[in-house]
Write an enzyme that holds these catalytic residues in place. Structure first.
Site, short mmCIF file in Angstrom:
data_model
loop_
_atom_site.label_atom_id
_atom_site.label_comp_id
_atom_site.label_asym_id
_atom_site.label_seq_id
_atom_site.Cartn_x
_atom_site.Cartn_y
_atom_site.Cartn_z
N HIS A 182 0.83 -1.21 0.00
CA HIS A 182 0.00 0.00 0.00
C HIS A 182 0.86 1.26 0.00
CE1 HIS A 182 -3.32 -2.70 0.89
NE2 HIS A 182 -4.17 -1.69 0.83
N HIS A 224 1.55 -3.69 9.25
CA HIS A 224 2.98 -3.59 8.95
C HIS A 224 3.71 -2.94 10.10
CE1 HIS A 224 2.69 -4.69 4.66
NE2 HIS A 224 1.54 -4.02 4.67
#
Length: 262
Positions: A182, A224
């Site tokens: 992303h 993440h």
């Protein structure tokens, strides 16, 4: 007067008794040294002489390099800070009520909506200039997907332990976290849009804010670690330079533009 013979006998007797006394003293000293335990320094010397040199990997563990200590410290800080910032990782987290909004932002940076939207725009475009821009955007998105998948497969860093695996449309490599796809896509699209679309200043600011919010949401959702996002932003920014260098035009790729011409 004593005779010479008697004096010689006395000297020989005294010498024999002296030698016997010396032998007895030496035997006592040897017995004492055998019974006294070794000192610590002597034991260390004997153990070092019998054990031999340490293997190379043991020496590295006992004497770690400065680079190894620095990397381990940075990794520990990264894991600690990422866990503290994962305030939307679950419904019971500190900001669990904002999790639905973070998931909407997550979908806005997903690869599938961008690929489908670019493909549909390419099919419906009547302008050759718009087709050129959209075709290169499609090429950039596909290149981003391939590159991120390759890096994830090579590094194989697991996602944070506090991550809740409820992501939108995942593939096999999505179980790994380095780098953030992303964040890579957000930096790539942001730079692409600012370069090839004529936008007003407020819209340009919104595009930059969108890229930053998408990147931050990856840590807040627990998807993440911070280093995954930071490396993803750098990778996406650099990937745009590759797209510019390999820019597709009617002169460099006439077959592709003939395919999309009406």
């Amino acid at each position: 007067m004593p005779s010479p013979r008697s004096s010689r006998e006395r000297r020989s007797g005294s010498s024999s008794s002296g030698s016997s006394n010396r032998l007895e003293f030496l035997s006592l000293v040897s017995q004492r040294s055998a019974s006294v335990p070794d000192s610590p320094s002597r034991r260390r010397e004997s153990s070092n002489s019998t054990a031999g040199p340490l293997p190379e990997e043991d020496c590295m563990k006992l004497n770690p390099s400065f680079l190894g200590i620095a990397l381990s410290s940075l990794l520990a800080i990264d894991l600690w800070a990422s866990k503290r910032l994962g305030v939307c990782a679950g419904e019971n987290s500190a900001w669990g009520s904002a999790r639905p909004l973070m998931k909407v932002i997550e979908v806005s940076g997903h690869g599938i909506p961008w690929l489908l939207g670019t493909f549909c725009g390419l099919c419906q475009s009547d302008s050759s200039a718009a087709r050129e821009v959209l075709l290169n955007l499609l090429f950039a998105l596909l290149l981003d997907l391939v590159l991120v998948a390759v890096v994830k497969g090579l590094v194989k860093r697991r996602r944070p332990t506090h991550n809740k695996m409820d992501m939108f449309v995942t593939i096999s490599v999505d179980k790994y976290s380095f780098p953030s796809g992303h964040a890579t896509r957000a930096a790539l699209v942001c730079r692409f849009v600012l370069r090839h679309l004529v936008l007003a200043v407020p819209l340009r600011v919104l595009v930059v804010l969108w890229a930053l919010i998408v990147s931050i949401s990856r840590v807040m959702l627990g998807r993440h670690n911070m280093t995954d996002v930071l490396f993803g932003l750098v990778l996406g920014y650099a990937l745009y330079s590759v797209v510019e260098y390999c820019w597709l035009s009617p002169l460099s790729a006439p077959a592709l533009f003939a395919l999309w011409s009406h």
